[in-house]
Design an enzyme around this catalytic site. Structure first.
Site, short mmCIF file in Angstrom:
data_model
loop_
_atom_site.label_atom_id
_atom_site.label_comp_id
_atom_site.label_asym_id
_atom_site.label_seq_id
_atom_site.Cartn_x
_atom_site.Cartn_y
_atom_site.Cartn_z
N GLU A 41 0.88 -1.18 -0.05
CA GLU A 41 -0.18 0.11 0.10
C GLU A 41 0.78 1.25 -0.07
O GLU A 41 1.77 1.28 0.70
CB GLU A 41 -0.80 0.08 1.29
CG GLU A 41 -1.79 1.15 1.28
CD GLU A 41 -2.65 1.25 2.58
OE1 GLU A 41 -3.39 1.96 2.72
OE2 GLU A 41 -2.31 0.44 3.46
N LYS A 110 -9.41 2.66 -2.06
CA LYS A 110 -9.90 1.93 -1.00
C LYS A 110 -10.96 2.29 -0.40
O LYS A 110 -11.23 3.83 -0.25
CB LYS A 110 -8.37 2.30 -0.09
CG LYS A 110 -8.74 1.66 1.31
CD LYS A 110 -7.35 2.09 1.99
CE LYS A 110 -7.38 1.31 3.60
NZ LYS A 110 -6.09 1.82 4.01
N CYS A 142 -5.49 -3.00 2.20
CA CYS A 142 -5.16 -2.88 3.73
C CYS A 142 -6.62 -3.26 4.56
O CYS A 142 -7.19 -4.51 4.72
CB CYS A 142 -4.61 -1.56 4.27
SG CYS A 142 -3.59 -1.69 5.80
#
Length: 264
Positions: A41, A110, A142
């Protein structure tokens, strides 16, 4: 599909240094006959870049992704590159899947932002699945991994493989292992995750990049050292029963999943 995880510690705020490192990892993965390299990330910039977004974020047409598109085409290898994306007057934590021919097959933003990320970034609101020559691929970043609905929606949208870029920190090592295996078993889909190393302020990133097959069996588990490792995952399992189940999921439940995620 042969998938490489490039586990390293990005230089905070130094795109030039990170591009140099990531290009080296692309070359290394190519020698391992990898089809795809997954980076952590925000590998392009480092994680704690909220205060720098006005100067460091790029669009999908920016110079950094242009460099990776050229490298992927030269090497004939795909890459999953996570970067801070500028989208008008908003910023996202994004991942771009760059195909072997140097084109962007898809971009994921995200959807579940963690802690202070909400102070700087805007969450995405779509869970697309992209067609590649290897099959249909979905992506998470994540914190998304901790929500079963994300993997479920990707599977409902036809994902045969889910790729995860992450900047996961101590003390969540065991969480990462359990979530990876759970998401795989729940949806009978393989997953691969690349986590970063290093420290930024009080944050200690632990690595442990891994790949699991459609039954949740760990096929690769890296340690806490910088490395590039390659493993093979099958996108088309003969025991692919849960995709049929997911495809027959009641429309009301499917819509409820989508609605609940958009409220998150």
């Amino acid at each position: 599909m042969r998938i490489a995880m490039a586990q390293f510690a990005p230089h905070l705020g130094d795109k030039e240094a990170n591009i140099h490192l990531m290009t080296h990892y692309l070359n290394q993965a190519k020698t391992q006959q990898a089809d795809l390299v997954i980076f952590p990330e925000l590998a392009l910039t480092g994680y704690s870049v909220g205060e720098q977004l006005e100067t460091i974020a790029e669009t999908t047409e920016g110079p950094s992704l242009a460099t990776f598109k050229e490298r992927c085409k030269e090497l004939g290898i795909a890459a999953l590159v996570s970067f801070p994306e500028r989208n008008g007057n908003r910023f996202h934590i994004s991942s771009a899947y760059i195909d072997e021919d140097g084109t962007i097959a898809g971009v994921y933003r995200k959807t579940h932002l963690f802690s202070s990320e909400l102070d700087y970034f805007t969450p995405g609101d779509e869970w697309p699945v992209f067609s590649t020559r290897h099959g249909k691929i979905g992506m998470m970043i994540c914190y998304d991994l901790e929500f079963p609905e994300v993997a479920r929606l990707l599977r409902l949208n036809g994902a045969e493989l889910i790729l995860v870029s992450t900047a996961n920190m101590v003390p969540y090592q065991n969480y990462q292992n359990i979530y990876m295996q759970s998401r795989a078993m729940e949806n009978e889909v393989p997953l691969a995750i690349c986590n970063r190393l290093g420290t930024e302020g009080d944050l200690i990133f632990f690595g442990h990049s891994m790949a699991v097959d459609h039954e949740g069996r760990i096929v690769l588990h890296m340690g806490d050292k910088e490395d590039v490792q390659t493993t093979e995952l099958s996108l088309n399992s003969e025991k692919d029963t849960k995709l049929n189940y997911a495809g027959n999921l009641h429309p009301t439940i499917r819509q409820s999943l989508l609605t609940s995620l958009k409220r998150t």
